[in-house]
Write an enzyme that holds these catalytic residues in place. Structure first.
Site, PDB file in Angstrom:
ATOM      1  CB  CYS A  75      86.718  56.460  44.508  1.00 59.15           C
ATOM      2  SG  CYS A  75      85.833  56.572  46.069  1.00 59.15           S
TER       3      CYS A  75
ATOM      4  CG  HIS B  75      88.867  51.870  47.478  1.00 56.14           C
ATOM      5  ND1 HIS B  75      89.977  52.489  46.971  1.00 56.14           N
ATOM      6  CD2 HIS B  75      87.949  52.867  47.686  1.00 56.14           C
ATOM      7  CE1 HIS B  75      89.761  53.787  46.866  1.00 56.14           C
ATOM      8  NE2 HIS B  75      88.516  54.042  47.295  1.00 56.14           N
ATOM      9  CD  GLU B  76      84.058  52.341  48.670  1.00 57.98           C
ATOM     10  OE1 GLU B  76      83.788  53.156  49.592  1.00 57.98           O
ATOM     11  OE2 GLU B  76      84.408  52.688  47.541  1.00 57.98           O
TER      12      GLU B  76
ATOM     13  CG  HIS C 174      86.951  55.377  51.752  1.00 61.54           C
ATOM     14  ND1 HIS C 174      87.970  56.296  51.697  1.00 61.54           N
ATOM     15  CD2 HIS C 174      86.644  55.097  50.454  1.00 61.54           C
ATOM     16  CE1 HIS C 174      88.268  56.570  50.434  1.00 61.54           C
ATOM     17  NE2 HIS C 174      87.476  55.849  49.664  1.00 61.54           N
TER      18      HIS C 174
ATOM     19  CG  HIS D 283      90.718  58.627  47.370  1.00 65.14           C
ATOM     20  ND1 HIS D 283      89.720  59.355  46.772  1.00 65.14           N
ATOM     21  CD2 HIS D 283      90.244  57.365  47.488  1.00 65.14           C
ATOM     22  CE1 HIS D 283      88.692  58.557  46.513  1.00 65.14           C
ATOM     23  NE2 HIS D 283      88.990  57.347  46.956  1.00 65.14           N
TER      24      HIS D 283
END
Length: 540
Positions: A98, A243-244, A247, A253
């Site tokens: 990433c 995953h995004e 965020h 992370h």
């Protein structure tokens, strides 16, 4: 507007990194991977392992700082820690990954000495959390589906819903699709798409997301998106979306290898579940999923309680912390000193207030046996003398004395050093009934803050505090014996290292309270664990 601008700046710093090279990005397993030897110094510079001033310039880093950066990176990626560039380190830097920083920039925006202290023994960093959304009922909108991959729009929506469901299962968050005015806008775009962070085509940057309070999430539509593919070809949309969205909900992370928020792309994993690290991270922001509290009357009794609870839950979730010495002697004066407030700082330090002083816990270093105290004003300029209570959320510390509350923030986003007084007011405890006095406070998340104290001459009360408007929540006043059964009324300090547990200090002892099972363990001796030295030695 100011908060949104800060969020945009934070996202720009995160996402502009992704244009370094395709080998840096959270890329897919497309059979043959690109083998690009990235510039190691540029890698460390752009992913947060070197101090911030190296990010904005091309000056060569100091050799000592470079060696330290290699060590931190090697620890982060779980490879041999050598402090220099070797084949294993270069290979790790070449992995698909990433584009966001691995390390909070505020960690690295310190002196080398401070960074060494933070990463002493190079222990794992684990999850990293920013501020989250101020609401829990979030909305999302799909602006456009993939046009380059043979996935129907209905399947894309299904994968997005599944990805959000990972996070909602472990928090009070809910997600609902809307046609306009969404909190989180989702789109598949290519190249330059208006946010200053262009995508670079196949095998490059897969996606990026804005942190709260923006949340916009973009996927590179030049990637080969797949769903539930076991061939290893293409990019699994569900994994990348989850995953995004991490965020977009406020997580950075993690260095836990099996965590969803680990920097490198995980690939397709059947029946994927969040790791404990992901769960701990998201709950540190929003708390756990809603649970039913023990049945209780809706209003306070008209007669105040005059006795302590006669029963205490006997089930314990944790073993008694080891006590390596005999029970402390009360003849030593330092064992009888009273402390009045405690909190865990962003860097993991447990700090305790006593009148004008601030102490690391334990007060006497267990290795050197040296006293750890210093003037509280050295860290918190203009702090009130002898505060009643203190609580901390990521980036901010709140100090309470009577009806006055001070808010401090980190200076220049540093984890250590002096703080900045952001607010000092006599009106931020609006909602407390006249005659109330706060004696302890704890923040489980930025949305869950409890105040403990007295009403009139009677101890044993608890209130919920709303950080968004600086007021005590209407109707939240309750008895500690009902809200936290098994905890004594005379709570003098409280803190939390995990939303699933509160540690209470009362009557010279401390107690562990499980916020999920409502189990209580304790009492445990306060002095050996919090003071140390001649008072004994025990782990909290």
């Amino acid at each position: 507007m100011k908060q949104k601008l800060k969020t945009l700046v934070a996202f720009f710093i995160c996402s502009v990194i992704v244009s370094l090279a395709s080998g840096h990005s959270l890329s897919g397993y497309r059979g043959k991977r690109q083998t690009v030897n990235v510039d190691p110094v540029e890698y460390l510079r752009h992913y947060g392992y070197l101090p911030d001033h190296y990010y904005t310039s091309d000056i060569a880093p100091d050799p000592a700082e470079l060696r330290e950066a290699y060590k931190i990176f090697q620890n982060y990626l779980k490879i041999d820690i050598t402090g220099d560039l070797n084949e294993e380190t270069q290979t790790a830097m070449n992995r698909p990954r990433c584009g966001c920083n691995d390390v909070f920039s505020i960690w690295m925006n310190q002196t080398t000495q401070d960074r060494v202290k933070r990463f002493a023994r190079y222990e794992p960093v684990n999850f990293n959390a920013r501020n989250g959304w101020s609401v829990t009922n979030l909305t999302w909108r799909l602006l456009g589906s993939t046009r380059s991959s043979p996935i129907p729009e209905s399947v894309v929506r299904s994968e997005i819903i599944r990805a959000f469901a990972l996070w909602s299962a472990e928090t009070p968050l809910t997600f609902r699709e809307v046609s306009s005015g969404a909190d989180i806008d989702i789109d598949f775009v290519v190249g330059r798409h208006g946010d200053g962070s262009p995508f670079d085509g196949p095998s490059g940057v897969l996606a990026h997301a804005f942190f709260p309070q923006v949340g916009t999430t973009h996927f590179d539509d030049q990637e080969q998106w797949t769903t539930n593919s076991t061939t290893g070809a293409g990019i699994d949309l569900f994994i990348v979306a989850a995953h995004e969205f991490g965020h977009a909900l406020g997580l950075d992370h993690s260095n836990v290898r099996n965590a969803l928020m680990f920097p490198t792309y995980l690939g397709f994993i059947p029946n994927f579940k969040l790791s404990n690290d992901d769960i701990r991270g998201i709950r540190s922001i929003y708390g756990g999923p809603p649970t039913l509290l023990p049945t209780r009357p809706p209003t306070l009794p008209t007669i105040r309680p005059t006795t302590r609870p006669t029963t205490r839950p006997t089930t314990t979730r944790r073993p008694t912390p080891p006590n390596t010495t005999r029970r402390p002697s009360t003849t030593f004066p330092e064992c009888r000193i009273r402390y009045n407030a405690i909190f865990e700082d962003d860097n993991g330090d447990l700090l305790m207030f006593g009148r004008r002083n601030l102490y690391n816990v334990p007060v006497y270093d267990p290795e050197t046996r040296l006293f750890s105290g210093t003037r509280a004003s050295n860290m918190f300029p203009r702090i009130m003398f002898n505060p009643d209570a203190i609580f901390h959320v990521p980036g901010y510390t709140f100090v309470i004395r009577r009806m006055r509350i001070q808010q401090f923030s980190r200076s220049d986003r540093r984890l250590t050093g002096s703080r900045v007084l952001k607010a000092d007011t006599w009106s931020r405890l609006n909602g407390l009934r006249r005659g109330s006095r706060v004696t302890a406070a704890v923040a489980l998340t930025q949305n869950t803050v409890y105040l403990f104290g007295r009403f009139g001459r009677q101890a044993g009360y608890v209130w919920e505090y709303d950080l968004s408007n600086g007021k005590v929540k209407s109707g939240s006043m309750d008895l500690i014996s009902r809200k936290f059964p098994g905890i004594p009324r005379e709570v003098t300090m409280a803190f939390s290292r995990d939303p699933s547990e509160i540690i209470f200090v009362a009557n010279g002892s401390y107690y562990r309270y499980d916020t999920e099972s409502f189990d209580v363990s304790g009492p445990f001796d306060f002095a050996p664990a919090f003071i140390g030295g001649r008072c004994g030695r025990a782990e909290i």
